[in-house]
Enzyme design. Structure first.
Site, PDB file in Angstrom:
ATOM      1  N   ASN A  44      29.395  12.900  50.303  1.00  0.00           N
ATOM      2  CA  ASN A  44      30.976  12.828  50.855  1.00  0.00           C
ATOM      3  C   ASN A  44      31.073  13.715  52.296  1.00  0.00           C
ATOM      4  OD1 ASN A  44      30.109  15.305  48.966  1.00  0.00           O
ATOM      5  ND2 ASN A  44      31.933  15.546  48.391  1.00  0.00           N
ATOM      6  N   GLU A  57      30.245   7.623  48.061  1.00  0.00           N
ATOM      7  CA  GLU A  57      29.724   6.492  48.233  1.00  0.00           C
ATOM      8  C   GLU A  57      30.027   5.992  49.722  1.00  0.00           C
ATOM      9  OE1 GLU A  57      31.048   8.481  45.691  1.00  0.00           O
ATOM     10  OE2 GLU A  57      30.108   8.363  43.870  1.00  0.00           O
ATOM     11  N   CYS A  91      34.885   4.338  43.927  1.00  0.00           N
ATOM     12  CA  CYS A  91      33.616   4.456  43.973  1.00  0.00           C
ATOM     13  C   CYS A  91      32.637   2.907  42.838  1.00  0.00           C
ATOM     14  CB  CYS A  91      32.761   5.536  43.873  1.00  0.00           C
ATOM     15  SG  CYS A  91      33.637   6.550  45.548  1.00  0.00           S
TER      16      CYS A  91
HETATM   17  N1  THU Z   1      33.496  12.954  45.284  1.00  0.00           N
HETATM   18  C1  THU Z   1      32.339  12.028  45.782  1.00  0.00           C
HETATM   19  O1  THU Z   1      31.403  12.151  46.665  1.00  0.00           O
HETATM   20  N2  THU Z   1      32.190  10.507  45.193  1.00  0.00           N
HETATM   21  C2  THU Z   1      33.050  10.898  43.588  1.00  0.00           C
HETATM   22  O2  THU Z   1      32.787   9.368  42.873  1.00  0.00           O
HETATM   23  C3  THU Z   1      33.754  11.727  43.204  1.00  0.00           C
HETATM   24  C4  THU Z   1      34.088  12.578  43.861  1.00  0.00           C
HETATM   25  C5  THU Z   1      33.676  13.836  46.658  1.00  0.00           C
HETATM   26  C6  THU Z   1      35.122  13.387  47.002  1.00  0.00           C
HETATM   27  C7  THU Z   1      35.291  15.116  47.183  1.00  0.00           C
HETATM   28  O3  THU Z   1      34.724  15.259  48.735  1.00  0.00           O
HETATM   29  C8  THU Z   1      34.678  16.019  46.180  1.00  0.00           C
HETATM   30  O4  THU Z   1      33.791  15.167  45.626  1.00  0.00           O
HETATM   31  C9  THU Z   1      35.944  16.822  45.418  1.00  0.00           C
HETATM   32  O5  THU Z   1      36.355  16.359  44.902  1.00  0.00           O
END
Ligand code: THU
Length: 132
Positions: A44, A57, A91
């Site tokens: 992320n 994702e 996602c």
């Molecule tokens: N996040 C993801 O990268 N993928 C997901 O499927 C759930 C949430 C990240 C986004 C944000 O940077 C952090 O998790 C907290 O929500």
């Protein structure tokens, strides 16, 4: 096709460690097996404009396409402790496009399919079937 879940897990962990999460401090790493044997991964990437955050994702899908495309076969998402994390709703939809309902998903309750996590999904077929 053999799915080496331990390898996917290790790749997801490696990606998670590269996450850019100055705001949530919640790193996420993902990795997936592609139908040609490649492994793609992502982390992320947050933004000072919070709503612009890219989930892990998003990076994975971008990498999939940028490295030649193909279909996702198996997918792992991990948190900072390496535990399985459920992909957010948006996602799941991204994964639907590139893996479809048979995509194998690691969860803390074992392997599920994307159809289990996103039943009655909207996907490319819905458009194809309804265009005249
Ligand atoms: N996040 C993801 O990268 N993928 C997901 O499927 C759930 C949430 C990240 C986004 C944000 O940077 C952090 O998790 C907290 O929500």
């Amino acid at each position: 096709m053999n799915i080496y879940w331990d390898v996917l897990h290790a790749e997801a962990l490696t990606a998670m460690k590269k996450a850019y999460v100055p705001y949530s401090k919640f790193p996420v790493g993902v990795a997936a097996l592609v139908d040609d044997g490649r492994i793609v991964s992502g982390c992320n990437v947050e933004n000072a404009s919070y709503g612009l955050t890219l989930c892990a994702e998003c990076g994975l899908v971008s990498s999939l396409i940028a490295t030649g495309g193909g279909r996702l076969v198996a997918f792992v998402c991990v948190d900072i402790a390496g535990n399985a994390l459920m992909p957010c709703g948006r996602c799941r939809q991204l994964l639907q496009e590139h893996g479809g309902s048979t995509l194998q998903m690691m969860t803390d309750q074992g392997v599920k399919t994307l159809a289990d996590l996103l039943p009655w999904a909207f996907g490319p077929e819905e458009i194809e079937n309804r265009l005249s």
